[in-house]
Design a protein around this motif. Sequence first.
Motif, PDB file in Angstrom:
ATOM      1  N   ILE A  36       0.824  -1.199   0.000  1.00 35.95           N
ATOM      2  CA  ILE A  36       0.000   0.000   0.000  1.00 35.95           C
ATOM      3  C   ILE A  36       0.863   1.256   0.000  1.00 35.95           C
ATOM      4  CG2 ILE A  36      -2.035  -1.010   1.106  1.00 35.95           C
ATOM      5  CD1 ILE A  36      -1.026   0.050   3.773  1.00 35.95           C
ATOM      6  N   LEU A  37       0.295   2.322  -0.600  1.00 38.06           N
ATOM      7  CA  LEU A  37       0.846   3.666  -0.530  1.00 38.06           C
ATOM      8  C   LEU A  37      -0.021   4.475   0.427  1.00 38.06           C
ATOM      9  CD1 LEU A  37       1.511   4.407  -4.311  1.00 38.06           C
ATOM     10  CD2 LEU A  37       3.255   4.219  -2.540  1.00 38.06           C
ATOM     11  N   ILE A  38       0.585   5.013   1.472  1.00 35.34           N
ATOM     12  CA  ILE A  38      -0.143   5.805   2.456  1.00 35.34           C
ATOM     13  C   ILE A  38       0.243   7.268   2.247  1.00 35.34           C
ATOM     14  CG2 ILE A  38      -0.609   6.167   4.905  1.00 35.34           C
ATOM     15  CD1 ILE A  38       0.442   3.297   5.354  1.00 35.34           C
ATOM     16  N   PRO A  39      -0.667   8.124   1.771  1.00 31.22           N
ATOM     17  CA  PRO A  39      -0.309   9.506   1.434  1.00 31.22           C
ATOM     18  C   PRO A  39      -0.079  10.366   2.674  1.00 31.22           C
ATOM     19  CG  PRO A  39      -2.661   9.176   1.159  1.00 31.22           C
ATOM     20  CD  PRO A  39      -2.085   7.820   1.480  1.00 31.22           C
ATOM     21  N   ASP A  40       0.841  11.310   2.548  1.00 27.79           N
ATOM     22  CA  ASP A  40       1.040  12.289   3.618  1.00 27.79           C
ATOM     23  C   ASP A  40      -0.130  13.266   3.688  1.00 27.79           C
ATOM     24  OD1 ASP A  40       3.517  11.241   4.337  1.00 27.79           O
ATOM     25  OD2 ASP A  40       4.589  12.470   2.862  1.00 27.79           O
ATOM     26  N   ASN A  41      -0.707  13.570   2.526  1.00 28.37           N
ATOM     27  CA  ASN A  41      -1.857  14.483   2.456  1.00 28.37           C
ATOM     28  C   ASN A  41      -3.131  13.696   2.745  1.00 28.37           C
ATOM     29  OD1 ASN A  41      -3.967  16.189   1.733  1.00 28.37           O
ATOM     30  ND2 ASN A  41      -2.870  17.066  -0.002  1.00 28.37           N
ATOM     31  N   PRO A  42      -3.838  14.003   3.823  1.00 28.67           N
ATOM     32  CA  PRO A  42      -5.023  13.211   4.192  1.00 28.67           C
ATOM     33  C   PRO A  42      -6.190  13.340   3.228  1.00 28.67           C
ATOM     34  CG  PRO A  42      -4.811  15.143   5.608  1.00 28.67           C
ATOM     35  CD  PRO A  42      -3.566  15.079   4.796  1.00 28.67           C
ATOM     36  N   THR A  43      -6.131  14.288   2.286  1.00 28.64           N
ATOM     37  CA  THR A  43      -7.210  14.399   1.301  1.00 28.64           C
ATOM     38  C   THR A  43      -7.102  13.304   0.237  1.00 28.64           C
ATOM     39  OG1 THR A  43      -5.974  15.950  -0.102  1.00 28.64           O
ATOM     40  CG2 THR A  43      -7.358  16.881   1.649  1.00 28.64           C
ATOM     41  N   PHE A  44      -5.943  12.643   0.166  1.00 26.18           N
ATOM     42  CA  PHE A  44      -5.759  11.499  -0.726  1.00 26.18           C
ATOM     43  C   PHE A  44      -5.982  10.220   0.068  1.00 26.18           C
ATOM     44  CE2 PHE A  44      -3.494  14.873  -2.845  1.00 26.18           C
ATOM     45  CZ  PHE A  44      -3.673  14.628  -4.197  1.00 26.18           C
ATOM     46  N   GLN A  45      -6.412   9.169  -0.628  1.00 28.81           N
ATOM     47  CA  GLN A  45      -6.716   7.915   0.048  1.00 28.81           C
ATOM     48  C   GLN A  45      -5.574   6.906  -0.098  1.00 28.81           C
ATOM     49  OE1 GLN A  45     -10.675   7.399  -1.949  1.00 28.81           O
ATOM     50  NE2 GLN A  45     -11.450   7.212   0.123  1.00 28.81           N
ATOM     51  N   THR A  46      -5.487   6.005   0.879  1.00 34.49           N
ATOM     52  CA  THR A  46      -4.532   4.908   0.792  1.00 34.49           C
ATOM     53  C   THR A  46      -4.802   4.097  -0.473  1.00 34.49           C
ATOM     54  OG1 THR A  46      -4.262   4.768   3.195  1.00 34.49           O
ATOM     55  CG2 THR A  46      -3.738   2.799   1.915  1.00 34.49           C
ATOM     56  N   VAL A 125       4.786  17.280 -12.345  1.00 41.65           N
ATOM     57  CA  VAL A 125       4.530  18.072 -11.143  1.00 41.65           C
ATOM     58  C   VAL A 125       4.306  17.141  -9.956  1.00 41.65           C
ATOM     59  CG1 VAL A 125       2.985  19.761 -10.060  1.00 41.65           C
ATOM     60  CG2 VAL A 125       3.523  19.929 -12.512  1.00 41.65           C
ATOM     61  N   LEU A 126       4.961  17.440  -8.841  1.00 33.90           N
ATOM     62  CA  LEU A 126       4.780  16.637  -7.642  1.00 33.90           C
ATOM     63  C   LEU A 126       3.334  16.737  -7.160  1.00 33.90           C
ATOM     64  CD1 LEU A 126       6.119  14.892  -5.429  1.00 33.90           C
ATOM     65  CD2 LEU A 126       6.532  17.012  -4.159  1.00 33.90           C
ATOM     66  N   GLN A 127       2.651  15.597  -7.122  1.00 25.32           N
ATOM     67  CA  GLN A 127       1.259  15.572  -6.703  1.00 25.32           C
ATOM     68  C   GLN A 127       1.105  15.214  -5.239  1.00 25.32           C
ATOM     69  OE1 GLN A 127      -1.330  12.250  -7.903  1.00 25.32           O
ATOM     70  NE2 GLN A 127      -2.791  13.745  -8.677  1.00 25.32           N
ATOM     71  N   ASN A 128       1.946  14.292  -4.781  1.00 27.63           N
ATOM     72  CA  ASN A 128       1.804  13.835  -3.400  1.00 27.63           C
ATOM     73  C   ASN A 128       3.058  13.088  -2.982  1.00 27.63           C
ATOM     74  OD1 ASN A 128       0.628  13.456  -0.926  1.00 27.63           O
ATOM     75  ND2 ASN A 128      -0.968  12.074  -1.615  1.00 27.63           N
ATOM     76  N   THR A 129       3.235  12.995  -1.670  1.00 30.62           N
ATOM     77  CA  THR A 129       4.288  12.169  -1.083  1.00 30.62           C
ATOM     78  C   THR A 129       3.633  11.240  -0.072  1.00 30.62           C
ATOM     79  OG1 THR A 129       4.720  13.810   0.641  1.00 30.62           O
ATOM     80  CG2 THR A 129       6.056  13.938  -1.374  1.00 30.62           C
ATOM     81  N   GLY A 130       4.374  10.230   0.350  1.00 37.27           N
ATOM     82  CA  GLY A 130       3.801   9.307   1.322  1.00 37.27           C
ATOM     83  C   GLY A 130       4.778   8.224   1.694  1.00 37.27           C
ATOM     84  N   THR A 131       4.267   7.209   2.356  1.00 35.85           N
ATOM     85  CA  THR A 131       5.070   6.053   2.732  1.00 35.85           C
ATOM     86  C   THR A 131       4.570   4.828   1.978  1.00 35.85           C
ATOM     87  OG1 THR A 131       3.629   5.587   4.631  1.00 35.85           O
ATOM     88  CG2 THR A 131       5.573   6.961   5.022  1.00 35.85           C
ATOM     89  N   VAL A 132       5.459   3.877   1.782  1.00 34.40           N
ATOM     90  CA  VAL A 132       5.120   2.666   1.050  1.00 34.40           C
ATOM     91  C   VAL A 132       5.515   1.458   1.880  1.00 34.40           C
ATOM     92  CG1 VAL A 132       7.320   2.681  -0.196  1.00 34.40           C
ATOM     93  CG2 VAL A 132       5.391   1.415  -1.133  1.00 34.40           C
ATOM     94  N   GLU A 133       4.663   0.446   1.859  1.00 37.45           N
ATOM     95  CA  GLU A 133       4.920  -0.815   2.546  1.00 37.45           C
ATOM     96  C   GLU A 133       4.614  -1.950   1.575  1.00 37.45           C
ATOM     97  OE1 GLU A 133       2.331  -0.871   5.888  1.00 37.45           O
ATOM     98  OE2 GLU A 133       3.137   0.978   6.775  1.00 37.45           O
ATOM     99  N   LEU A 134       5.605  -2.777   1.302  1.00 31.41           N
ATOM    100  CA  LEU A 134       5.458  -3.884   0.366  1.00 31.41           C
ATOM    101  C   LEU A 134       5.887  -5.193   1.024  1.00 31.41           C
ATOM    102  CD1 LEU A 134       7.018  -2.224  -2.798  1.00 31.41           C
ATOM    103  CD2 LEU A 134       4.632  -2.900  -2.568  1.00 31.41           C
ATOM    104  N   THR A 135       5.152  -6.260   0.703  1.00 32.53           N
ATOM    105  CA  THR A 135       5.456  -7.590   1.220  1.00 32.53           C
ATOM    106  C   THR A 135       5.663  -8.541   0.049  1.00 32.53           C
ATOM    107  OG1 THR A 135       4.085  -7.191   3.172  1.00 32.53           O
ATOM    108  CG2 THR A 135       4.624  -9.475   2.682  1.00 32.53           C
ATOM    109  N   ARG A 136       6.623  -9.421   0.177  1.00 34.69           N
ATOM    110  CA  ARG A 136       6.870 -10.383  -0.892  1.00 34.69           C
ATOM    111  C   ARG A 136       5.704 -11.366  -1.002  1.00 34.69           C
ATOM    112  NH1 ARG A 136      11.545 -12.054  -3.282  1.00 34.69           N
ATOM    113  NH2 ARG A 136      12.867 -11.116  -1.653  1.00 34.69           N
ATOM    114  N   SER A 137       5.190 -11.530  -2.213  1.00 37.14           N
ATOM    115  CA  SER A 137       4.127 -12.495  -2.467  1.00 37.14           C
ATOM    116  C   SER A 137       4.695 -13.912  -2.483  1.00 37.14           C
ATOM    117  CB  SER A 137       3.453 -12.191  -3.805  1.00 37.14           C
ATOM    118  OG  SER A 137       2.598 -13.241  -4.205  1.00 37.14           O
ATOM    119  N   LEU A 138       3.877 -14.867  -2.085  1.00 35.83           N
ATOM    120  CA  LEU A 138       4.266 -16.274  -2.155  1.00 35.83           C
ATOM    121  C   LEU A 138       4.135 -16.826  -3.569  1.00 35.83           C
ATOM    122  CD1 LEU A 138       2.602 -17.623   1.115  1.00 35.83           C
ATOM    123  CD2 LEU A 138       5.000 -16.964   0.754  1.00 35.83           C
TER     124      LEU A 138
END
Length: 258
Positions: A36-46, A125-138
């Motif tokens: 998932i991408l979790i946006p820093d701007n709360p007006t954007f959704q995960t 143009v930079l639209q948003n920043t955030g954090t990313v969390e990825l898990t290896r698929s089986l």
Amino acid sequence: MLGCHDEDTVIRRKNRSQSGATTFSHLDLAGDWTGILIPDNPTFQTTNLYLRWDDFAELFEAATGAGDEWMPSNASLFSSMDVAGETAVMLQEAGDDLAALNLAMNLSEDKNRLTGTAEIRRYGVLQNTGTVELTRSLGPGHFQVSSHLAGSWTGTVSRNGFQRPVTLNLDELGSVLGGSAGPRNFDTSGANTGIFTFSNDAVGRLDHIVIHSIDGTTQTVGFWLVDDSGTYMGGPGFDSNLGNRGGLVHLSKVSKPN
């Protein structure tokens, strides 16, 4: 910024090299990753995300629940990793809205988790920043209809700044038990039996699912992504009554089947 290392990152790299910690290779990225991408701007959704590397750790496909896709046919894809596990990913679409995604991540010691920061750009143009969390698929079969899709979902479909509510209730076979998109109530008489299936069950992707409503219209899934925990689902969708104009659907699971 991607490619810039803050003081903590430099210290972490030094400590790893001095402590004899795990040495990483770019080949450690080979395989499918979802998250998932979790946006820093709360007006954007995960938003959901997946990345796919081949056996030689060449990045060949990526997509997000915001409707963006990157493949060699429409984009440039680049990734790198150093021995400390610091990973850079740069995705740049060649046309349309020139969607770009830059990721700066670190690989976990067990080599099954990537976490870091994200930059999303459109038309340069930079639209948003955030954090990313990825898990290896089986791999194939990692995602299951009974565990990742079945249950009650609620959320919205958004287009041009306007939103309307969406609900969706699925059983363990992917049949629609109820729900609606705005004023359209989904058919539960059999037309939507078993329609929710994964087109790629290694990354949690669904493609071209047609939902029939009782008023005779159809609502079509362009492509949707589901996260590894079966919590978020969404992507572009289209309504036949609107000339198949589309919007972005964001859904959260509110309950699992009884």
